[in-house]
Design a protein around this motif. Structure first.
Motif, PDB file in Angstrom:
ATOM      1  N   HIS A  33      11.755   6.677   4.657  1.00 57.69           N
ATOM      2  CA  HIS A  33      10.588   5.889   4.259  1.00 57.69           C
ATOM      3  C   HIS A  33       9.989   6.576   3.039  1.00 57.69           C
ATOM      4  N   MET A  34       9.425   5.780   2.131  1.00 56.23           N
ATOM      5  CA  MET A  34       8.897   6.334   0.895  1.00 56.23           C
ATOM      6  C   MET A  34       7.502   5.781   0.610  1.00 56.23           C
ATOM      7  N   SER A  35       6.717   6.575  -0.084  1.00 53.89           N
ATOM      8  CA  SER A  35       5.357   6.163  -0.416  1.00 53.89           C
ATOM      9  C   SER A  35       5.009   6.526  -1.851  1.00 53.89           C
ATOM     10  N   TRP A  36       4.061   5.799  -2.384  1.00 54.28           N
ATOM     11  CA  TRP A  36       3.397   6.152  -3.637  1.00 54.28           C
ATOM     12  C   TRP A  36       1.980   6.620  -3.286  1.00 54.28           C
ATOM     13  N   TYR A  37       1.609   7.743  -3.858  1.00 54.25           N
ATOM     14  CA  TYR A  37       0.252   8.274  -3.780  1.00 54.25           C
ATOM     15  C   TYR A  37      -0.299   8.349  -5.199  1.00 54.25           C
ATOM     16  N   ARG A  38      -1.605   8.478  -5.305  1.00 54.57           N
ATOM     17  CA  ARG A  38      -2.213   8.715  -6.611  1.00 54.57           C
ATOM     18  C   ARG A  38      -3.405   9.660  -6.467  1.00 54.57           C
ATOM     19  N   GLN A  39      -3.682  10.344  -7.577  1.00 57.44           N
ATOM     20  CA  GLN A  39      -4.823  11.252  -7.602  1.00 57.44           C
ATOM     21  C   GLN A  39      -5.580  11.061  -8.907  1.00 57.44           C
ATOM     22  N   ALA A  40      -6.800  10.598  -8.774  1.00 57.50           N
ATOM     23  CA  ALA A  40      -7.674  10.430  -9.933  1.00 57.50           C
ATOM     24  C   ALA A  40      -8.437  11.728 -10.178  1.00 57.50           C
ATOM     25  N   PRO A  41      -8.921  11.938 -11.401  1.00 61.06           N
ATOM     26  CA  PRO A  41      -9.661  13.166 -11.707  1.00 61.06           C
ATOM     27  C   PRO A  41     -10.836  13.356 -10.761  1.00 61.06           C
ATOM     28  N   ILE A  51       6.840   2.032   2.001  1.00 62.01           N
ATOM     29  CA  ILE A  51       7.946   1.114   2.256  1.00 62.01           C
ATOM     30  C   ILE A  51       8.920   1.776   3.220  1.00 62.01           C
ATOM     31  N   THR A  52       9.479   0.986   4.127  1.00 62.18           N
ATOM     32  CA  THR A  52      10.445   1.535   5.062  1.00 62.18           C
ATOM     33  C   THR A  52      11.773   1.824   4.366  1.00 62.18           C
ATOM     34  N   SER A  53      12.651   2.529   5.047  1.00 62.26           N
ATOM     35  CA  SER A  53      13.914   2.957   4.450  1.00 62.26           C
ATOM     36  C   SER A  53      14.775   1.776   4.001  1.00 62.26           C
ATOM     37  N   THR A  54      14.698   0.676   4.734  1.00 59.46           N
ATOM     38  CA  THR A  54      15.494  -0.509   4.377  1.00 59.46           C
ATOM     39  C   THR A  54      14.776  -1.435   3.411  1.00 59.46           C
ATOM     40  N   GLY A  55      13.508  -1.181   3.201  1.00 57.07           N
ATOM     41  CA  GLY A  55      12.706  -2.066   2.367  1.00 57.07           C
ATOM     42  C   GLY A  55      12.165  -3.274   3.106  1.00 57.07           C
ATOM     43  N   GLY A  56      12.360  -3.303   4.409  1.00 55.87           N
ATOM     44  CA  GLY A  56      11.968  -4.472   5.171  1.00 55.87           C
ATOM     45  C   GLY A  56      10.484  -4.595   5.451  1.00 55.87           C
ATOM     46  N   ARG A  57       9.761  -3.489   5.383  1.00 54.66           N
ATOM     47  CA  ARG A  57       8.310  -3.523   5.618  1.00 54.66           C
ATOM     48  C   ARG A  57       7.608  -2.748   4.535  1.00 54.66           C
ATOM     49  N   THR A  58       6.448  -3.246   4.138  1.00 59.80           N
ATOM     50  CA  THR A  58       5.613  -2.570   3.163  1.00 59.80           C
ATOM     51  C   THR A  58       4.160  -2.616   3.616  1.00 59.80           C
ATOM     52  N   ASN A  59       3.378  -1.702   3.095  1.00 61.23           N
ATOM     53  CA  ASN A  59       1.947  -1.719   3.369  1.00 61.23           C
ATOM     54  C   ASN A  59       1.221  -1.136   2.171  1.00 61.23           C
ATOM     55  N   TYR A  60      -0.036  -1.571   1.976  1.00 60.38           N
ATOM     56  CA  TYR A  60      -0.777  -1.207   0.777  1.00 60.38           C
ATOM     57  C   TYR A  60      -2.195  -0.797   1.111  1.00 60.38           C
ATOM     58  N   ALA A  61      -2.732   0.066   0.259  1.00 55.82           N
ATOM     59  CA  ALA A  61      -4.162   0.335   0.323  1.00 55.82           C
ATOM     60  C   ALA A  61      -4.910  -0.943  -0.032  1.00 55.82           C
ATOM     61  N   ASP A  62      -6.072  -1.133   0.572  1.00 53.41           N
ATOM     62  CA  ASP A  62      -6.850  -2.338   0.300  1.00 53.41           C
ATOM     63  C   ASP A  62      -7.174  -2.484  -1.186  1.00 53.41           C
ATOM     64  N   SER A  63      -7.348  -1.359  -1.869  1.00 52.77           N
ATOM     65  CA  SER A  63      -7.761  -1.397  -3.276  1.00 52.77           C
ATOM     66  C   SER A  63      -6.680  -1.955  -4.203  1.00 52.77           C
ATOM     67  N   VAL A  64      -5.429  -1.979  -3.747  1.00 51.17           N
ATOM     68  CA  VAL A  64      -4.334  -2.452  -4.608  1.00 51.17           C
ATOM     69  C   VAL A  64      -3.631  -3.679  -4.041  1.00 51.17           C
ATOM     70  N   GLY A  66      -2.311  -7.128  -3.232  1.00 55.49           N
ATOM     71  CA  GLY A  66      -2.278  -8.328  -4.054  1.00 55.49           C
ATOM     72  C   GLY A  66      -2.035  -8.070  -5.525  1.00 55.49           C
ATOM     73  N   ARG A  67      -2.126  -6.812  -5.937  1.00 54.29           N
ATOM     74  CA  ARG A  67      -1.895  -6.457  -7.351  1.00 54.29           C
ATOM     75  C   ARG A  67      -0.659  -5.583  -7.532  1.00 54.29           C
ATOM     76  N   PHE A  68      -0.378  -4.729  -6.564  1.00 49.91           N
ATOM     77  CA  PHE A  68       0.750  -3.799  -6.653  1.00 49.91           C
ATOM     78  C   PHE A  68       1.851  -4.230  -5.688  1.00 49.91           C
ATOM     79  N   THR A  69       3.101  -3.948  -6.080  1.00 50.21           N
ATOM     80  CA  THR A  69       4.242  -4.224  -5.215  1.00 50.21           C
ATOM     81  C   THR A  69       5.167  -3.019  -5.201  1.00 50.21           C
ATOM     82  N   ILE A  70       5.433  -2.496  -4.017  1.00 51.99           N
ATOM     83  CA  ILE A  70       6.384  -1.397  -3.859  1.00 51.99           C
ATOM     84  C   ILE A  70       7.738  -1.986  -3.498  1.00 51.99           C
ATOM     85  N   SER A  71       8.791  -1.415  -4.068  1.00 50.79           N
ATOM     86  CA  SER A  71      10.143  -1.868  -3.757  1.00 50.79           C
ATOM     87  C   SER A  71      11.096  -0.705  -3.950  1.00 50.79           C
TER      88      SER A  71
END
Length: 120
Positions: A33-41, A51-64, A66-71
């Motif tokens: 399974h893989m994730s994107w993190y971010r760190q602002a100043p 995203i799961t290892s197969t790409g079958g499930r994804t989840n997002y922070a509320d702040s992103v 509808g705007r961001f897509t992980i694949s």
């Protein structure tokens, strides 16, 4: 052990788009399974998307949502983050990393990250 190299960041105007990539080496990417993190100043690192290892499930922070897509493309050992409708508050260094589902436990070391700056 998976080594990760992020790329694709840059300077973009509000409302613009960027696609980040995370190239992984090693044989375990496709089973991870893989994730994107971010760190602002001045802020703590936060989970952006997972995203799961197969790409079958994804989840997002509320702040992103509808705007961001992980694949991912397991054949290319690459993770992506498509970022649309970018806002100044999306400015941060973005990191990819192996995680559990739902992305709250991290495995391995952080890479160098890629800087995203949203500004007019």
């Amino acid at each position: 052990q998976v080594q990760l190299v992020e790329s694709g960041g840059g300077l973009v105007q509000p409302g613009g788009s960027l696609r980040l990539s995370c190239a992984a080496s090693g044989s375990t990417f496709s089973s991870s399974h893989m994730s994107w993190y971010r760190q602002a100043p001045g802020k703590e690192r936060e989970l952006v998307a997972v995203i799961t290892s197969t790409g079958g499930r994804t989840n997002y922070a509320d702040s992103v949502k509808g705007r961001f897509t992980i694949s991912r493309d397991n054949a290319k050992n690459t993770l992506y983050l498509q970022m649309n409708s970018l806002k100044p508050e999306d400015t941060a260094v973005y990191y990819c990393i192996r995680t559990n589902w739902p992305g709250t436990t991290r495995f391995g070391s952080w890479g160098q990250g890629t800087q995203v700056t949203v500004s007019s």
